[in-house]
Structures are given as C-alpha cells and as structure tokens.
Write a protein that holds these residues in place. Structure first.
Motif, PDB file in Angstrom:
ATOM      1  N   SER A 120       5.711  -5.535  -1.770  1.00 61.58           N
ATOM      2  CA  SER A 120       5.062  -4.268  -1.377  1.00 61.58           C
ATOM      3  C   SER A 120       3.576  -4.479  -1.141  1.00 61.58           C
ATOM      4  O   SER A 120       2.977  -3.855  -0.263  1.00 61.58           O
ATOM      5  CB  SER A 120       5.248  -3.200  -2.460  1.00 61.58           C
ATOM      6  N   ARG A 121       2.967  -5.359  -1.935  1.00 61.61           N
ATOM      7  CA  ARG A 121       1.539  -5.643  -1.756  1.00 61.61           C
ATOM      8  C   ARG A 121       1.308  -6.378  -0.427  1.00 61.61           C
ATOM      9  O   ARG A 121       0.366  -6.081   0.305  1.00 61.61           O
ATOM     10  CB  ARG A 121       1.023  -6.478  -2.938  1.00 61.61           C
ATOM     11  N   LEU A 122       2.205  -7.322  -0.108  1.00 60.86           N
ATOM     12  CA  LEU A 122       2.123  -8.028   1.179  1.00 60.86           C
ATOM     13  C   LEU A 122       2.209  -7.028   2.334  1.00 60.86           C
ATOM     14  O   LEU A 122       1.466  -7.103   3.311  1.00 60.86           O
ATOM     15  CB  LEU A 122       3.258  -9.051   1.305  1.00 60.86           C
ATOM     16  N   GLU A 123       3.114  -6.062   2.176  1.00 60.04           N
ATOM     17  CA  GLU A 123       3.306  -5.029   3.193  1.00 60.04           C
ATOM     18  C   GLU A 123       2.044  -4.178   3.367  1.00 60.04           C
ATOM     19  O   GLU A 123       1.660  -3.810   4.484  1.00 60.04           O
ATOM     20  CB  GLU A 123       4.465  -4.126   2.737  1.00 60.04           C
ATOM     21  N   GLN A 124       1.395  -3.887   2.245  1.00 60.19           N
ATOM     22  CA  GLN A 124       0.156  -3.101   2.269  1.00 60.19           C
ATOM     23  C   GLN A 124      -0.916  -3.810   3.106  1.00 60.19           C
ATOM     24  O   GLN A 124      -1.609  -3.183   3.906  1.00 60.19           O
ATOM     25  CB  GLN A 124      -0.339  -2.935   0.827  1.00 60.19           C
ATOM     26  N   PHE A 125      -1.030  -5.124   2.900  1.00 59.85           N
ATOM     27  CA  PHE A 125      -2.015  -5.886   3.669  1.00 59.85           C
ATOM     28  C   PHE A 125      -1.665  -5.900   5.156  1.00 59.85           C
ATOM     29  O   PHE A 125      -2.545  -5.832   6.014  1.00 59.85           O
ATOM     30  CB  PHE A 125      -2.133  -7.318   3.126  1.00 59.85           C
ATOM     31  N   GLU A 126      -0.370  -5.984   5.467  1.00 63.23           N
ATOM     32  CA  GLU A 126       0.072  -5.925   6.867  1.00 63.23           C
ATOM     33  C   GLU A 126      -0.363  -4.601   7.501  1.00 63.23           C
ATOM     34  O   GLU A 126      -0.862  -4.562   8.629  1.00 63.23           O
ATOM     35  CB  GLU A 126       1.606  -6.045   6.957  1.00 63.23           C
ATOM     36  N   GLN A 127      -0.169  -3.502   6.735  1.00 65.49           N
ATOM     37  CA  GLN A 127      -0.520  -2.174   7.255  1.00 65.49           C
ATOM     38  C   GLN A 127      -2.028  -2.053   7.481  1.00 65.49           C
ATOM     39  O   GLN A 127      -2.471  -1.522   8.499  1.00 65.49           O
ATOM     40  CB  GLN A 127      -0.039  -1.088   6.283  1.00 65.49           C
ATOM     41  N   ASP A 128      -2.819  -2.565   6.515  1.00 66.39           N
ATOM     42  CA  ASP A 128      -4.275  -2.528   6.674  1.00 66.39           C
ATOM     43  C   ASP A 128      -4.707  -3.316   7.899  1.00 66.39           C
ATOM     44  O   ASP A 128      -5.585  -2.892   8.657  1.00 66.39           O
ATOM     45  CB  ASP A 128      -4.968  -3.107   5.426  1.00 66.39           C
ATOM     46  N   SER A 129      -4.075  -4.477   8.070  1.00 66.71           N
ATOM     47  CA  SER A 129      -4.411  -5.342   9.192  1.00 66.71           C
ATOM     48  C   SER A 129      -4.116  -4.635  10.522  1.00 66.71           C
ATOM     49  O   SER A 129      -4.925  -4.663  11.447  1.00 66.71           O
ATOM     50  CB  SER A 129      -3.615  -6.637   9.087  1.00 66.71           C
ATOM     51  N   GLN A 130      -2.954  -3.985  10.593  1.00 57.99           N
ATOM     52  CA  GLN A 130      -2.570  -3.257  11.815  1.00 57.99           C
ATOM     53  C   GLN A 130      -3.537  -2.109  12.085  1.00 57.99           C
ATOM     54  O   GLN A 130      -3.913  -1.831  13.225  1.00 57.99           O
ATOM     55  CB  GLN A 130      -1.131  -2.716  11.691  1.00 57.99           C
ATOM     56  N   LYS A 131      -3.939  -1.437  10.990  1.00 58.31           N
ATOM     57  CA  LYS A 131      -4.876  -0.304  11.089  1.00 58.31           C
ATOM     58  C   LYS A 131      -6.194  -0.778  11.710  1.00 58.31           C
ATOM     59  O   LYS A 131      -6.740  -0.149  12.613  1.00 58.31           O
ATOM     60  CB  LYS A 131      -5.102   0.239   9.665  1.00 58.31           C
ATOM     61  N   ILE A 132      -6.695  -1.932  11.232  1.00 55.63           N
ATOM     62  CA  ILE A 132      -7.955  -2.471  11.760  1.00 55.63           C
ATOM     63  C   ILE A 132      -7.763  -2.909  13.214  1.00 55.63           C
ATOM     64  O   ILE A 132      -8.572  -2.591  14.090  1.00 55.63           O
ATOM     65  CB  ILE A 132      -8.451  -3.654  10.885  1.00 55.63           C
ATOM     66  N   LYS A 133      -6.661  -3.626  13.449  1.00 58.08           N
ATOM     67  CA  LYS A 133      -6.392  -4.174  14.784  1.00 58.08           C
ATOM     68  C   LYS A 133      -6.320  -3.071  15.852  1.00 58.08           C
ATOM     69  O   LYS A 133      -6.839  -3.213  16.952  1.00 58.08           O
ATOM     70  CB  LYS A 133      -5.055  -4.927  14.743  1.00 58.08           C
ATOM     71  N   SER A 134      -5.672  -1.961  15.492  1.00 58.51           N
ATOM     72  CA  SER A 134      -5.433  -0.912  16.492  1.00 58.51           C
ATOM     73  C   SER A 134      -6.600   0.079  16.605  1.00 58.51           C
ATOM     74  O   SER A 134      -6.534   1.022  17.382  1.00 58.51           O
ATOM     75  CB  SER A 134      -4.149  -0.150  16.156  1.00 58.51           C
ATOM     76  N   SER A 135      -7.661  -0.122  15.828  1.00 61.95           N
ATOM     77  CA  SER A 135      -8.810   0.793  15.874  1.00 61.95           C
ATOM     78  C   SER A 135      -9.961   0.176  16.669  1.00 61.95           C
ATOM     79  O   SER A 135     -10.230  -1.009  16.568  1.00 61.95           O
ATOM     80  CB  SER A 135      -9.302   1.076  14.453  1.00 61.95           C
ATOM     81  N   LYS A 136     -10.643   1.045  17.428  1.00 64.93           N
ATOM     82  CA  LYS A 136     -11.852   0.580  18.133  1.00 64.93           C
ATOM     83  C   LYS A 136     -13.070   0.703  17.223  1.00 64.93           C
ATOM     84  O   LYS A 136     -14.073   0.022  17.414  1.00 64.93           O
ATOM     85  CB  LYS A 136     -12.067   1.415  19.392  1.00 64.93           C
ATOM     86  N   SER A 137     -12.980   1.617  16.243  1.00 66.74           N
ATOM     87  CA  SER A 137     -14.121   1.844  15.343  1.00 66.74           C
ATOM     88  C   SER A 137     -13.623   2.044  13.910  1.00 66.74           C
ATOM     89  O   SER A 137     -12.578   2.646  13.685  1.00 66.74           O
ATOM     90  CB  SER A 137     -14.915   3.065  15.799  1.00 66.74           C
ATOM     91  N   VAL A 138     -14.389   1.507  12.958  1.00 68.33           N
ATOM     92  CA  VAL A 138     -13.990   1.538  11.538  1.00 68.33           C
ATOM     93  C   VAL A 138     -15.159   2.048  10.704  1.00 68.33           C
ATOM     94  O   VAL A 138     -16.294   1.582  10.856  1.00 68.33           O
ATOM     95  CB  VAL A 138     -13.605   0.115  11.039  1.00 68.33           C
ATOM     96  N   LEU A 139     -14.859   2.995   9.811  1.00 67.23           N
ATOM     97  CA  LEU A 139     -15.870   3.481   8.864  1.00 67.23           C
ATOM     98  C   LEU A 139     -15.576   2.889   7.494  1.00 67.23           C
ATOM     99  O   LEU A 139     -14.432   2.927   7.019  1.00 67.23           O
ATOM    100  CB  LEU A 139     -15.815   5.013   8.772  1.00 67.23           C
ATOM    101  N   ILE A 140     -16.608   2.319   6.859  1.00 67.03           N
ATOM    102  CA  ILE A 140     -16.474   1.795   5.498  1.00 67.03           C
ATOM    103  C   ILE A 140     -17.353   2.642   4.585  1.00 67.03           C
ATOM    104  O   ILE A 140     -18.565   2.755   4.814  1.00 67.03           O
ATOM    105  CB  ILE A 140     -16.872   0.304   5.436  1.00 67.03           C
ATOM    106  N   VAL A 141     -16.734   3.266   3.596  1.00 70.17           N
ATOM    107  CA  VAL A 141     -17.482   4.116   2.662  1.00 70.17           C
ATOM    108  C   VAL A 141     -17.814   3.282   1.429  1.00 70.17           C
ATOM    109  O   VAL A 141     -16.929   2.903   0.666  1.00 70.17           O
ATOM    110  CB  VAL A 141     -16.657   5.363   2.267  1.00 70.17           C
ATOM    111  N   GLY A 142     -19.094   2.946   1.265  1.00 73.97           N
ATOM    112  CA  GLY A 142     -19.524   2.129   0.130  1.00 73.97           C
ATOM    113  C   GLY A 142     -20.132   0.818   0.594  1.00 73.97           C
ATOM    114  O   GLY A 142     -19.496   0.062   1.343  1.00 73.97           O
ATOM    115  N   GLY A 143     -21.378   0.558   0.156  1.00 69.44           N
ATOM    116  CA  GLY A 143     -22.065  -0.666   0.571  1.00 69.44           C
ATOM    117  C   GLY A 143     -22.325  -1.601  -0.591  1.00 69.44           C
ATOM    118  O   GLY A 143     -23.318  -2.315  -0.631  1.00 69.44           O
TER     119      GLY A 143
END
Length: 363
Positions: A120-143
């Motif tokens: 399930s953790r491997l799957e979570q990383f796959e989903q995050d990766s797809q989310k980043i890949k398919s986005s033109k812009s990414v917001l990161i909250v926290g520096g």
C-alpha cells in the motif's frame, strides 16, 4: 526463540521496542540475539525516511528503501499494531495484546500516518508520482526540510513545472543557520521556484478541484496539486494517560537523562525524535541514540554499575539537505556549503545502500 549469543541466560530478558522507525529498527536488530525482542509497530516495514521525497518523483526508488521488518529481524517477534498504553511492566496494543517487558524502549518518533502494508505504501508513492507528473504546477505548503527537499526533487526532475513554496516563517529552513537558508533560497530562485515567506495557506479551505489557493496575505496561487510538508507533533499521545504521563514535557516529548533513560525509570529508555534531547531531530542522530542505548542495555543486563554507562551528548546543528539528484546544501562544523560537493555525500543514493548494509541486507 534462539538462546542468547553467549548462552548466558540473557535471552530470558524481555525487551520490548515500540516504534519501527530509524532508532527502533536498528536497536531491535542489534538486540535480537541478546534478549527476547518484541517490536511493536503499526506497519510491517521500516521506511528509510530520507528516501521518501525521492520516492515521490521516482517510485522505483522505494524497492530498496521500504524494508519489511521480518527481513532484518530474524530472531525477534514482530507485532503489527499500535501501542495504546503502558503499565509498570506491560505494553498494551490496539489489537488487545499485553506484552510484558523487563526493558522497554520507546521510539515512536513523530505522529505520522502511513499504510500498514508495504504494498500500500508503494502504491501511495506511485499515486504521488502520477500526481506530480500530470500537473503543470505544484504548491508545497511548508518550507522546512521536507518542503525544501521535495521542491528540489521536482524542480530538478521537472524543470518545466511551476513550483511554489508557501512558508509561515521569515526564512526557509529555520532549524539551521541563516547562511544555509539564504544559499537555499538563492538556489530555489535559480530553479524558478517561487518562495512566499511569512504566509500560510488555510488547508481547510483548499479545494484541489478549482486549483486556486489563497494565502494569509491575500495572494492567490494557481496550482494543479498541492503537498502539505509541515511539522508533525511527537508520537506520544498514547502515553498521556499512562504511567509515563508525568515524564512528558509541554511539547509532548519524553524527558530523558544523560543515558537516554526516561526520567525516574531505570529500565525504560527513549530514542529518536520523541526525546527532549536539545538537538535537531534527524535520522542519523536517532541512530546514534539507538547505539548508546544498545550499549547501556547490554551493560545493565550484565549487572554493570551505573557509572559504567555511556552518556549521550547532544549534537551541534549539522545537516545535509538534498537539492535534487546531484546537489545539496550542508551545514557542517567546518562551514556551510551548497552545490555538487555536499551533493556527492548524499544526493545520489540518499545513504540507502549504507542503511541497508547496516541492517545486514545487500546494499
């Protein structure tokens, strides 16, 4: 269970380790042939934490950084459940187990929810990766360290994507010095990462559907997706009604003595991020805690005098943060550096091979 390493009766000593993160995993591994070890952890695997952000852009990286507890604990009992309380000599779990201990080590780090199974953790990383890949812009909250390293990974792997960091503090990486923070901000700007300081995003008002986020300063940010990288509280809520409730400080950390024993207890130790040791909470320091406690428990089990125990000395502020695959920013005793030189130390493999070797596995 097998006998102790020297057959001297030590194997009858019951050691319970609560938490299978950096400190708990290494400690359990080191003690498994010295005592009867039980590891209690809500997940079936150890995750190398400093590999997490690379895994979000390159999920295949997780094949080596997510390690089942049973792969390195060949002579210990593993209970996949959460600890919910402790008494004078037992740990109680969410599944109704009561596990008796002679020695207890608490290594529950920060409150952080991850899936129980490795798949399930491997799957979570796959989903995050797809989310980043398919986005033109990414917001990161926290520096802080997590937000900075994630921004670095995305900016290097996907230079065409618009990355924005919103941070509530006056500078990035407030846990280390001004110089390192300034160099990191300059690096971010060179990679076209937008950094908004002294601002927050109301996470309750976020709807990813319309892709518009409002900051506390009234700035509108357009992003296809977002990741929340803010600090998490210590994983000590389960102790608040236990026999150790008076050993927690106002921040929820366990108060420990110079030997890393919980205040007022001779047989209960705490290691890693959950302790009140005044130093930056980092994986390599959690590992140092574990080594000191291993040494001290072995001494105590042999009946050694307290004066022989190893003392833990808090470390000075030192850190290496990756900025993508080749570069890093480092605050070291000799000074602050940024670029490929500190990157050689950490950025390519993120110490994954070294960590696997330390757990007795192929690198």
């Amino acid at each position: 269970m097998e006998g102790g390493a020297e057959g001297d009766g030590n194997s009858k000593i019951k050691l319970v380790v609560v938490g299978g993160g950096v400190a708990g995993a290494f400690l359990a591994k080191e003690m498994q042939f010295v005592a009867d070890v039980v590891l209690i952890d809500p997940k079936e695997y150890y995750e190398i934490p400093w590999a997490e952000l690379r895994s979000m852009v390159e999920p295949s990286f997780t094949k080596r950084s997510l390690i089942k507890h049973m792969d390195y604990l060949t002579n210990a009992r593993i209970i996949t459940s959460s600890a919910v309380s402790i008494t004078e000599n037992q740990v109680l779990t969410a599944d109704g187990d009561s596990v008796t201990f002679d020695y207890l080590v608490i290594a529950t780090g920060h409150a952080y929810s991850t899936p129980r199974s490795r798949d399930s953790r491997l799957e979570q990383f796959e989903q995050d990766s797809q989310k980043i890949k398919s986005s033109k812009s990414v917001l990161i909250v926290g520096g802080g360290p997590t937000g900075v390293e994630l921004a670095g990974e995305i900016a290097v792997d996907y230079p065409e994507k618009k990355v924005t960091i919103v941070h509530k503090g006056p500078r990035l990486l407030e846990f280390i010095g001004d110089k390192a923070a300034k160099k990191t901000l300059d690096w971010m700007k060179s990679k076209k990462v937008e950094v908004l300081l002294n601002q927050t995003v109301d996470l309750n008002s976020i709807s990813e559907g319309d892709g518009v986020y409002m900051t506390s300063a009234g700035e509108k940010i357009t992003a296809d997706c977002h990741f929340v990288c803010v600090g998490k509280p210590p994983g000590s809520s389960w102790l608040q009604e236990s026999v150790l409730k008076d050993c927690l400080n106002k921040n929820g950390q366990l108060i420990v003595d110079e030997y890393l024993r919980v205040r007022g207890r001779s047989n209960i130790f705490a290691v890693g991020d959950i302790t009140d040791v005044p130093e930056i909470k980092q994986g390599f320091l959690a590992n140092k805690h574990a080594m000191v406690v291993v040494k001290n428990m072995k001494m105590l089990m042999k009946g050694a005098d307290e004066s022989k125990l190893a003392k833990y000395k808090a470390s000075s502020a030192m850190a290496i943060l990756t900025l993508g695959r080749k570069e890093a920013v480092a605050q070291l005793p000799i000074g602050t550096m940024i670029g490929w030189l500190p990157g050689l130390l950490k950025s390519k493999d993120l110490f994954v091979g070294k960590t696997r070797k330390a757990l007795g596995l192929n690198s």
